[in-house]
Design a protein around this motif. Structure first.
Motif, short mmCIF file in Angstrom:
data_model
loop_
_atom_site.label_atom_id
_atom_site.label_comp_id
_atom_site.label_asym_id
_atom_site.label_seq_id
_atom_site.Cartn_x
_atom_site.Cartn_y
_atom_site.Cartn_z
N MET A 1 0.85 -1.16 0.00
CA MET A 1 0.00 0.00 0.00
C MET A 1 0.90 1.23 0.00
SD MET A 1 -3.11 -1.19 2.49
CE MET A 1 -2.19 -1.02 3.97
N ASP A 2 0.65 2.09 -0.93
CA ASP A 2 1.49 3.27 -1.09
C ASP A 2 0.58 4.47 -1.31
OD1 ASP A 2 3.73 4.84 -1.31
OD2 ASP A 2 4.24 4.18 -3.32
N GLY A 3 0.17 5.08 -0.24
CA GLY A 3 -0.77 6.19 -0.34
C GLY A 3 -0.08 7.53 -0.51
N ASP A 4 -0.88 8.53 -0.80
CA ASP A 4 -0.38 9.90 -0.95
C ASP A 4 0.04 10.49 0.39
OD1 ASP A 4 -0.86 9.85 -3.69
OD2 ASP A 4 -2.90 10.62 -3.45
N TRP A 5 -0.64 10.10 1.45
CA TRP A 5 -0.36 10.60 2.79
C TRP A 5 -0.23 9.43 3.74
CZ3 TRP A 5 0.29 15.69 4.20
CH2 TRP A 5 0.02 16.63 3.21
N LEU A 6 0.63 9.59 4.74
CA LEU A 6 0.80 8.59 5.79
C LEU A 6 0.70 9.30 7.13
CD1 LEU A 6 1.59 5.78 6.88
CD2 LEU A 6 3.99 6.43 6.53
N PHE A 7 -0.29 8.92 7.90
CA PHE A 7 -0.46 9.45 9.25
C PHE A 7 0.14 8.41 10.18
CE2 PHE A 7 -3.43 11.65 6.63
CZ PHE A 7 -3.41 12.94 7.12
N PHE A 8 1.25 8.79 10.80
CA PHE A 8 2.12 7.86 11.50
C PHE A 8 2.02 8.12 12.99
CE2 PHE A 8 5.95 5.83 12.88
CZ PHE A 8 6.33 4.95 11.89
N GLY A 9 1.59 7.11 13.74
CA GLY A 9 1.47 7.32 15.17
C GLY A 9 1.70 6.05 15.97
N THR A 10 1.96 6.24 17.24
CA THR A 10 2.08 5.14 18.19
C THR A 10 1.05 5.37 19.27
OG1 THR A 10 3.65 6.31 19.61
CG2 THR A 10 4.58 5.00 17.79
N LEU A 11 0.97 4.47 20.21
CA LEU A 11 0.00 4.64 21.29
C LEU A 11 0.47 5.65 22.33
CD1 LEU A 11 -1.30 1.00 21.76
CD2 LEU A 11 -2.23 2.85 20.38
N GLY A 12 1.68 6.15 22.17
CA GLY A 12 2.18 7.20 23.05
C GLY A 12 1.85 8.57 22.47
N ASP A 13 2.70 9.53 22.77
CA ASP A 13 2.50 10.88 22.26
C ASP A 13 3.23 11.06 20.93
OD1 ASP A 13 5.16 11.08 22.98
OD2 ASP A 13 4.80 12.37 24.70
N LYS A 14 3.20 12.29 20.42
CA LYS A 14 3.82 12.54 19.12
C LYS A 14 5.34 12.33 19.17
CE LYS A 14 0.26 15.51 17.23
NZ LYS A 14 -0.07 16.81 16.66
N ALA A 15 5.96 12.57 20.32
CA ALA A 15 7.40 12.33 20.45
C ALA A 15 7.71 10.85 20.27
CB ALA A 15 7.90 12.82 21.80
N ASP A 16 6.85 9.98 20.80
CA ASP A 16 7.02 8.54 20.59
C ASP A 16 6.86 8.19 19.12
OD1 ASP A 16 7.48 7.96 23.28
OD2 ASP A 16 5.36 7.64 23.70
N SER A 17 5.95 8.88 18.46
CA SER A 17 5.75 8.65 17.03
C SER A 17 6.99 9.02 16.24
CB SER A 17 4.54 9.46 16.52
OG SER A 17 3.37 9.04 17.16
N GLU A 18 7.65 10.12 16.61
CA GLU A 18 8.88 10.53 15.94
C GLU A 18 9.97 9.47 16.10
OE1 GLU A 18 9.56 12.92 13.93
OE2 GLU A 18 7.93 14.34 14.21
N LYS A 19 10.07 8.90 17.30
CA LYS A 19 11.05 7.84 17.53
C LYS A 19 10.74 6.62 16.65
CE LYS A 19 11.77 9.15 22.33
NZ LYS A 19 11.50 8.78 23.72
N ALA A 20 9.46 6.28 16.56
CA ALA A 20 9.06 5.13 15.74
C ALA A 20 9.34 5.41 14.26
CB ALA A 20 7.59 4.82 15.96
N ARG A 21 9.13 6.64 13.83
CA ARG A 21 9.41 6.98 12.44
C ARG A 21 10.91 6.86 12.16
NH1 ARG A 21 8.57 12.59 9.13
NH2 ARG A 21 9.07 11.74 7.08
N ALA A 22 11.72 7.29 13.10
CA ALA A 22 13.17 7.18 12.93
C ALA A 22 13.57 5.71 12.75
CB ALA A 22 13.90 7.79 14.12
N GLU A 23 12.93 4.82 13.48
CA GLU A 23 13.19 3.39 13.32
C GLU A 23 12.68 2.90 11.97
OE1 GLU A 23 14.91 1.16 15.27
OE2 GLU A 23 15.54 2.99 16.27
N ALA A 24 11.52 3.37 11.56
CA ALA A 24 10.94 2.96 10.27
C ALA A 24 11.84 3.39 9.11
CB ALA A 24 9.54 3.54 10.10
N LYS A 25 12.49 4.54 9.25
CA LYS A 25 13.37 5.03 8.19
C LYS A 25 14.57 4.10 7.96
CE LYS A 25 12.42 9.96 8.12
NZ LYS A 25 13.04 11.28 8.17
N LYS A 26 14.87 3.28 8.94
CA LYS A 26 15.97 2.33 8.81
C LYS A 26 15.58 1.14 7.92
CE LYS A 26 17.85 3.49 13.34
NZ LYS A 26 18.10 2.98 14.70
N VAL A 27 14.30 0.96 7.71
CA VAL A 27 13.81 -0.13 6.84
C VAL A 27 13.97 0.34 5.40
CG1 VAL A 27 11.81 -1.51 6.20
CG2 VAL A 27 12.20 -0.91 8.61
#
Length: 71
Positions: A1-27
């Motif tokens: 699935m490759d959408g135009d927008w990606l709303f990226f979140g975790t069950l924590g706050d937005k700072a936790d989401s940023e950390k998760a995105r940093a990990e995702a960027k390693k993939v």
């Protein structure tokens, strides 16, 4: 699935989401996503998007989408 927008979140706050995105960027394939290439990845409070319910959570989701698409 490759959408135009990606709303990226975790069950924590937005700072936790940023950390998760940093990990995702390693993939390797994360960088190939259209949303990532076009700067359309938006950090959100995942609990409002996935776990919470009712009008307050709906307002958070709508506000996130409105802000993203208006910018």
């Amino acid at each position: 699935m490759d959408g135009d927008w990606l709303f990226f979140g975790t069950l924590g706050d937005k700072a936790d989401s940023e950390k998760a995105r940093a990990e995702a960027k390693k993939v390797p394939n994360f960088g190939k996503l259209k949303a990532e290439q076009e700067g359309h990845v938006v950090m959100v409070q995942g609990s409002a998007w996935n776990n919470a319910g009712g009008p307050l959570a709906a307002r958070i989701v709508l506000d996130d989408v409105t802000k993203a698409l208006a910018s």
